[in-house]
Design an enzyme around this catalytic site. Structure first.
Site, PDB file in Angstrom:
ATOM      1  NE  ARG A  13      -7.210  44.283  -7.917  1.00  0.00           N
ATOM      2  CZ  ARG A  13      -6.722  43.709  -9.021  1.00  0.00           C
ATOM      3  NH1 ARG A  13      -5.581  43.035  -8.979  1.00  0.00           N
ATOM      4  NH2 ARG A  13      -7.364  43.794 -10.168  1.00  0.00           N
TER       5      ARG A  13
ATOM      6  CE  LYS B 107      -6.801  47.170 -12.141  1.00  0.00           C
ATOM      7  NZ  LYS B 107      -5.397  46.959 -12.529  1.00  0.00           N
TER       8      LYS B 107
ATOM      9  CD  GLU C 263       2.759  46.928 -10.235  1.00  0.00           C
ATOM     10  OE1 GLU C 263       2.081  46.228 -11.004  1.00  0.00           O
ATOM     11  OE2 GLU C 263       2.284  47.480  -9.246  1.00  0.00           O
TER      12      GLU C 263
END
Ligand SMILES: *Cc1c(COP(=O)(O)O)cnc(C)c1O
Length: 341
Positions: free
Chosen positions: A82, A184, A220
């Site tokens: 990720r 992220k 989210e």
């Protein structure tokens, strides 16, 4: 190895400096060998890319002690890959995935005295991150980067059991279509701070963000993905290109299907159907699953049948199974648990 004499049961989620951190520098097109160092402070130029244009990405995972006394981490290879995706999106060099996993092991081993004992509920939080470090004033990617990993012991996320929380539908958006919601990056958090401070000021624990294009679909929260349980026990999670692919959520969906034999769906979840779900939870590394009892949309309340006292029954099963796998009571799927020592 002698453990530090810390009050494991009463720790919060705060930074505590540990002995060693891992550092590798990128310069002239390549990463150096990397090393563990003692200095927790970073000295950089006033014009460093990260300070001016927020060129930084991060990861978060935990090390903990299993019932048999081993120190382990959970699926660090997924954090490594990720971070590759995050770095590429911000035009940063990729830190090789095998090196990421090895560096996590190295820094955890070096701070083993800070890994909380089994049964304390506390864990060693691991924070890998990378940032542009050379001076950048014209808008462009930096040429030099630093990759670091520090660790900090953190307490159990829920002291005295996981009480369901109340969340509100945010009037702010988290991520634009074709933007950076799926990586992220600190920038996604910087812009969420005003929204979360506002939510707290209004008496809510968290924000539910809707898709910013139509504001009809659930995305989210600021730092956790949603799972819902239908009245016929199906586990549903929103599918969207603008949510962060949570490793906890992906693991929960696997556990639901392969360990509990439940039907699972990753699909568009319209806000209009939230009122029909039986249970709701937030998933992320910090809490694993945090149950949601109530969603408030401009004064209109949706109260899940699971109530405000405890987790819903399916959420509880998912939580128990995943934490059982992590703690070594339940056999893990191949490759999920990486033993450090
Ligand atoms: C980190 C993060 C999550 C949770 O991901 P995990 O891999 O499960 O820890 C969810 N949403 C956002 C926006 C995040 O940054």
């Amino acid at each position: 190895m002698e453990k530090k004499n810390l009050d494991w049961e009463n720790m919060g989620f705060d930074y505590m400096q540990t002995d060693k951190r891992y550092v590798s520098n990128y310069k002239d097109g390549k990463w150096d060998d990397g090393a563990l160092i003692d200095d927790a402070n970073i000295v950089m130029n006033e014009c460093a890319g990260v300070l001016q244009y927020a060129q930084t990405v991060f990861e978060g995972l935990k090390a903990y002690t299993t019932e048999s006394g081993k120190i382990v981490t959970f699926r660090p290879d997924l954090n490594a890959s990720r971070m590759v995706d995050s770095a590429r999106r911000l035009e940063m060099p990729v830190f090789p995935e095998e090196r990421f996993v090895d560096a996590v092991a190295e820094v955890v081993k070096a701070n083993a005295a800070y890994v909380p004992p089994y049964g304390s509920g506390a864990t060693l939080y691991i924070r890998p991150y990378m940032f542009g470090i050379n001076p950048v004033i014209g808008v462009k990617p930096a040429d030099e980067y630093q990759f670091r990993i520090f660790t900090t012991p953190v307490g159990p996320y829920f002291k005295g059991g996981a009480k369901p929380i109340t969340i509100c539908v945010s009037d702010f958006d988290r991520a634009a279509p074709h933007g950076t919601g799926h990586i992220k990056a600190g920038l996604n958090y910087a812009m969420s701070l005003h929204a979360i401070v506002t939510a707290h000021a209004n008496g809510f624990d968290e924000n539910m963000y809707l898709d910013s294009a139509t504001r009809t679909k659930v995305e989210e929260t600021g730092g956790a993905n949603f799972i819902f349980v239908t009245k016929d026990n199906k586990v549903v999670t929103p599918h969207s290109s603008t949510i962060l692919p949570s490793i906890t959520r992906r693991s929960i969906m696997y556990v639901a299907e392969h360990y509990l034999g439940l039907k699972v769906e990753e699909r568009d979840v319209y806000f209009d159907e939230v009122k029909d779900f039986a249970e709701c939870g937030l998933c992320g590394t910090a809490a694993v699953i945090s149950p949601v009892g109530k969603v408030v949309n401009h004064g209109e309340e949706i109260c899940f049948p699971s109530g405000m006292e405890k987790m819903g029954p399916i959420t509880q099963k998912l939580y128990d199974t995943l934490t059982g796998i992590q703690m070594g009571h339940i056999e893990a799927p191949e490759g999920w648990i990486k033993v450090i020592e």
